[in-house]
Design an enzyme around this catalytic site. Sequence first.
Site, PDB file in Angstrom:
ATOM      1  N   LYS A 194       0.794  -1.238   0.000  1.00 51.06           N
ATOM      2  CA  LYS A 194       0.000   0.000   0.000  1.00 51.06           C
ATOM      3  C   LYS A 194       0.823   1.284   0.000  1.00 51.06           C
ATOM      4  CE  LYS A 194      -2.217  -1.529   3.687  1.00 51.06           C
ATOM      5  NZ  LYS A 194      -3.172  -1.800   4.766  1.00 51.06           N
ATOM      6  N   ASP A 229      -5.714  -6.669  10.574  1.00 47.48           N
ATOM      7  CA  ASP A 229      -6.980  -5.919  10.710  1.00 47.48           C
ATOM      8  C   ASP A 229      -8.211  -6.752  10.358  1.00 47.48           C
ATOM      9  OD1 ASP A 229      -6.116  -5.876   8.077  1.00 47.48           O
ATOM     10  OD2 ASP A 229      -6.830  -3.855   7.662  1.00 47.48           O
TER      11      ASP A 229
HETATM   12 MG    MG Z   1      -7.923  -0.174   8.655  1.00 43.37          MG
END
Ligand code: MG
Length: 494
Positions: A194, A229
């Site tokens: 990312k 996450d």
């Molecule tokens: Mg997040």
Amino acid sequence: MSAAVGSFTAVVPPPSRRRPVARAARCSAAGGVAAASPILKNLQLKCATPLTVLRHVADAMAADMRAGLAADGASDLKMILSYVDSLPTGNEKGLFYALDLGGTNFRVLRVQLGGKDNRVVESEFEQVSIPQELMSGGTEELFDFIASGLARFVAKEGEKVRLHQGRKREIGFTFSFPVKQTSIDSGILIKWTKGFAVSGTAGKDVVACLNEAMKRQGLDMRVSAFVNDAVGTLAGARYWDDDVMVAVILGTGTNACYIERMDAIPKLQGLTNGSGKTIINTEWGAFSTGLPLTEFDKDMDQESINPGEQIFEKAISGMYLGEIVRRALLKMAEVSALFGDYVPDKLSVPYVLRTPDLCAMHQDDSEDLEAVDLILNDTVGVTRSSREARKIVAEVCDAIVKRGGRLAGAGIVGILQKMEKDSKGLIFGRRTVVAMDGGLYEHYPQYRKYLKEAVTELLGSEASENVIVEHTKDGSGIGAALLAATNSKYSTEV
Ligand code: MG
Ligand code: ADP
């Protein structure tokens, strides 16, 4: 807490330096706009996700999951053990913290858990954008920034917040990058994704990096759970609903996890745990089979900091959708004078068009597409656009977002299919919840709609009635705090 603004944009050239359209392709404005049509048609064709493509993607996802469970390194999907073998029961009590490091923000959270009847008695959080320079700096700088944010959050606590005497504050650390988990409270960073390129972290224990930074900040907290996450989201959603079996993140990046039987994981070679189940972190962002990709996807990938990697993530997640659209519009502007005789310079700046901009344009149902005009002006410096050109822009956004949402839906069905095949009736014979989180899913209604349509198309209306795809607000933060409670070194059950 001060909120620095992180972005992926490079330096924007001054608006006066506008590039003329390539001479050979230069033509009158009206003819020029029309000349963009074949490019749009070609894009729509290349991006198309008819049922056959979706089915192929879902089947390939299921097959890649099996390969990843059979042996490490045998698949695009790493199928990582989370070491989360027991989920929160609802009985957890006490004060817990969570730290959630995403791709754009990090968040600090404090929750007071009140046991079965009271659940989450109180919670408070703060969010901070990660400054761009820290995304490509050194490990110590990044973790010092995080630990100092945590220290400020704790320092602001009033008298009301009370810890048991002699106990350390316990924290669940949610980390949204691929990690080889080594226990519930440790794990080694495989690689950054990312847009992150922090030096010196890959190959290191991320919890040790945080512990060292907390020490430098004089902060005495204990990381009791270190989770991805998606895993945090599954734990958080399951706290409220026993039917949650899968969790998916669609934010800056993407990932998915699900509950797996230990005996269905051949690479464990018979190893088991008390519950016989565990959460598997698929790391599905690395999936790459059978995706309908365009020249714009391929060029974006080649020019990214991780070429050849995270191909699914690059086609479906928030960091990239705007950039794919920008590349398509740039090509149209260059060969067809979409925006007149000039290509606005800002349109050549990587990542200048962001997914929230697409979302705002996509909501515009006015006759003249005024919001599209405004955003084109503000973000890419198009001073004047014809209605016809705005319509083309809206269609490009739709094509890319439709593909993203539908492919995400196919990925979800791939996971459900794999689970159902292994345990008949586990998924389609009863209510099954897929917990969704992340800014893209939360804020982009058309993306959500396309995702759900693909799930229904693939499963058929009857089976899809039992499958509930629903947003779990802030699941990953609360989930990490709950997992800190579940894995507390102190007694937390009533
Ligand atoms: Mg997040
Ligand atoms: P993180 O990925 O850092 O955990 P989030 O889950 O909040 O953070 O996701 C942030 C991402 O969500 C942004 O990078 C952006 O791509 C996407 N996003 C945020 N707001 C919107 C919006 N209004 N419309 C579409 N996408 C959005």
